[in-house]
Design a protein around this motif. Structure first.
Motif, PDB file in Angstrom:
ATOM      1  N   ARG A   1       2.346   9.270  -5.521  1.00 26.32           N
ATOM      2  CA  ARG A   1       2.404   8.028  -5.572  1.00 26.32           C
ATOM      3  C   ARG A   1       1.316   7.322  -5.194  1.00 26.32           C
ATOM      4  O   ARG A   1       1.029   6.204  -5.992  1.00 26.32           O
ATOM      5  N   GLU A   2       0.599   7.906  -4.198  1.00 23.82           N
ATOM      6  CA  GLU A   2      -0.591   6.735  -4.044  1.00 23.82           C
ATOM      7  C   GLU A   2      -1.703   7.216  -4.927  1.00 23.82           C
ATOM      8  O   GLU A   2      -2.440   6.492  -5.465  1.00 23.82           O
TER       9      GLU A   2
ATOM     10  N   PHE B   1      -0.898   6.966   4.422  1.00 27.52           N
ATOM     11  CA  PHE B   1      -1.258   7.986   3.236  1.00 27.52           C
ATOM     12  C   PHE B   1      -2.226   7.388   2.228  1.00 27.52           C
ATOM     13  O   PHE B   1      -3.378   7.874   1.904  1.00 27.52           O
ATOM     14  N   ARG B   2      -2.149   6.089   2.150  1.00 30.32           N
ATOM     15  CA  ARG B   2      -3.030   5.508   1.108  1.00 30.32           C
ATOM     16  C   ARG B   2      -4.377   5.408   1.537  1.00 30.32           C
ATOM     17  O   ARG B   2      -5.560   5.613   1.085  1.00 30.32           O
ATOM     18  N   ARG B   3      -4.477   4.882   2.955  1.00 29.02           N
ATOM     19  CA  ARG B   3      -5.632   4.533   3.477  1.00 29.02           C
ATOM     20  C   ARG B   3      -6.200   5.940   3.990  1.00 29.02           C
ATOM     21  O   ARG B   3      -7.485   5.761   3.675  1.00 29.02           O
TER      22      ARG B   3
ATOM     23  N   ARG C   1       7.301   2.545   2.098  1.00 22.69           N
ATOM     24  CA  ARG C   1       6.448   1.815   1.700  1.00 22.69           C
ATOM     25  C   ARG C   1       6.720   0.466   1.794  1.00 22.69           C
ATOM     26  O   ARG C   1       6.050  -0.587   1.757  1.00 22.69           O
TER      27      ARG C   1
ATOM     28  N   HIS D   1       0.703  -0.421   2.169  1.00 19.34           N
ATOM     29  CA  HIS D   1      -0.760  -0.069   2.438  1.00 19.34           C
ATOM     30  C   HIS D   1      -0.434   0.951   3.493  1.00 19.34           C
ATOM     31  O   HIS D   1      -0.849   0.790   4.704  1.00 19.34           O
ATOM     32  N   THR D   2       0.144   1.916   3.058  1.00 18.24           N
ATOM     33  CA  THR D   2       0.423   3.127   4.018  1.00 18.24           C
ATOM     34  C   THR D   2      -0.754   3.928   4.727  1.00 18.24           C
ATOM     35  O   THR D   2      -1.963   3.902   3.979  1.00 18.24           O
TER      36      THR D   2
ATOM     37  N   ALA E   1       4.624  11.523  -0.847  1.00 21.77           N
ATOM     38  CA  ALA E   1       3.691  10.886  -0.339  1.00 21.77           C
ATOM     39  C   ALA E   1       2.204  10.699  -1.269  1.00 21.77           C
ATOM     40  O   ALA E   1       2.222   9.689  -1.735  1.00 21.77           O
ATOM     41  N   HIS E   2       1.782  11.650  -1.467  1.00 16.70           N
ATOM     42  CA  HIS E   2       0.544  11.793  -2.005  1.00 16.70           C
ATOM     43  C   HIS E   2       0.419  11.390  -3.761  1.00 16.70           C
ATOM     44  O   HIS E   2      -0.475  10.705  -3.827  1.00 16.70           O
TER      45      HIS E   2
ATOM     46  N   ASP F   1      -1.946   5.131  -7.776  1.00 21.31           N
ATOM     47  CA  ASP F   1      -2.292   3.625  -7.631  1.00 21.31           C
ATOM     48  C   ASP F   1      -3.732   3.736  -7.313  1.00 21.31           C
ATOM     49  O   ASP F   1      -4.195   2.721  -7.286  1.00 21.31           O
ATOM     50  N   LEU F   2      -4.311   4.847  -7.218  1.00 18.25           N
ATOM     51  CA  LEU F   2      -5.697   4.861  -6.518  1.00 18.25           C
ATOM     52  C   LEU F   2      -6.426   5.558  -7.653  1.00 18.25           C
ATOM     53  O   LEU F   2      -7.655   6.295  -7.249  1.00 18.25           O
TER      54      LEU F   2
END
Length: 372
Positions: free
Chosen positions: A31-32, A332-334, A300, A329-330, A28-29, A35-36
């Motif tokens: 891969r986010e 985890f990402r938000r 995702r 826009h999971t 999860a974390h 992108d961040l």
């Protein structure tokens, strides 16, 4: 933010250390975080397993500092910590982060021991930096709409039901990990010791296992959502009607009655032969039904769906409204974006913290001790 955070560039990405590069980090974390990069910058990892560190480098973080401890991570520039170690290590890790002035985002369950949660809360106050709980579902906008709908109609609410079908098996995350996922098996000795401390010596092995998995490992998320619905009103503590486990402890269910007119049902079933995770929350009121369907937290390509049905018996007119969020826009990402924003700019509402953790854990602790 205080102490170390005082030296942060408020416009630059937040430099963080990842403590623990295991299943949830890779699934999860990470891969986010790739992108961040304009929001968070992963500068260090505290991890003992060489194969996990090697995989991390190959997955887009070739220059990361492998720190043997948090002091080295701080020296490398880390100003906040993302804690993804096994749940029974969280007390030690979070206390070490707070001692160094590092704000924390800690994976769930932060702790299953009420005394430990109180200890962490005292350390948080002393350090002056926050511990945020990784209730990532709360950051999904569709979940937010469901909570708002339920709050608006709470006085007319009659039942809030939670139903989770969970493979909780290696195949659920195998495609997301660069190594073979760990097998599902008994809790390791340190976890069993932590569970005995948390529940006390009178609890049996089945109660401890259910507390660590179906209750504290999964339903803690949904109980947090229920408490968000009940915010400002009665909580679930002290309103438990019954708690059961069956199928060798792989399935658990509980019922609460927080008000005279409302019951809350929650159930988790471990179904390893199922290929897909399924989670449904349904709120039934006098004039409407709201059904929230959530995909696997690791998905995702899927998103939450909210279906709201209302009707007017007098006019014989009903409406159906369906709402979805953009895939990818999971939660985890938000959650990561919200965490970084809260630490750099004090933007937006605070993330769920240790007070939320204690409220939710107290409810599940009570349920675990009542399991038949």
């Amino acid at each position: 933010m205080k102490t170390l955070s005082g030296r942060l560039d408020q416009e630059a990405p937040l430099p963080v250390v990842l403590v623990g590069a295991g299943k949830v980090a890779h699934a999860a974390h990470l891969r986010e975080l790739r992108d961040l990069r304009n929001v968070l910058r992963l500068v260090a990892v505290v991890e003992d397993a060489p194969e996990r560190v090697s995989a991390l480098r190959e997955e887009g973080f070739p220059d990361i500092v492998v720190a043997g401890d948090l002091d080295r991570a701080v020296a490398a520039g880390a100003r906040a910590a993302l804690v993804c170690t096994p749940w029974w290590t969280h007390r030690e890790v979070v206390l070490a982060c707070l001692a160094r002035g590092l704000p924390v985002l800690c994976e769930k369950p932060v702790s299953l021991d009420l005394a430990e949660i109180d200890e962490l809360a005292a350390a948080e106050r002393a350090a002056g930096v926050p511990v945020a709980a990784a209730y990532m579902k709360r950051h999904d906008p569709v979940v937010g709409l469901f909570v708002a709908h339920c709050r608006d109609r709470l006085a007319a609410g009659r039942r809030l039901a939670v139903d989770v079908h969970d493979p909780n098996a290696p195949h659920q995350v195998a495609h997301l990990l660069p190594y073979d996922p760990p097998p599902f098996g008994p809790q390791p000795p340190p976890a069993r010791e932590a569970l005995e401390r948390a529940l006390g010596p009178a609890a049996d092995e089945g109660q401890r296992e259910a507390y660590a998995r179906g209750l504290g490992g999964s339903l803690v998320h949904q109980i947090n959502i229920v408490h968000a619905v009940l915010d400002g009103g009665p909580g679930l503590h002290g309103t438990l009607l019954h708690a059961d486990r069956w199928a060798g402890g792989d399935s658990v269910s509980c019922r609460w009655r927080p008000t005279e007119d409302l019951v809350v049902d929650a159930g988790h079933a471990r179904l390893p032969a199922h290929r897909r995770y399924r989670e449904v929350l349904e709120f039934t009121a006098e004039d409407s039904v709201a059904t929230l369907t959530l995909p696997s937290p690791y998905a995702r390509d899927e998103s939450a769906t909210l279906r709201v049905e209302t009707w007017d018996a007098a006019g014989s007119v009903g409406t159906v409204r369906t709402i979805t969020a953009e895939p990818g826009h999971t939660g985890f990402r938000r959650q990561l974006v919200a965490w970084a924003g809260s630490l750099r700019h004090d933007a937006g509402p605070p993330l769920p913290g240790l007070a939320d953790v204690r409220r939710d854990t107290r409810v599940l602790y009570e349920a675990a001790l009542r399991l038949a």
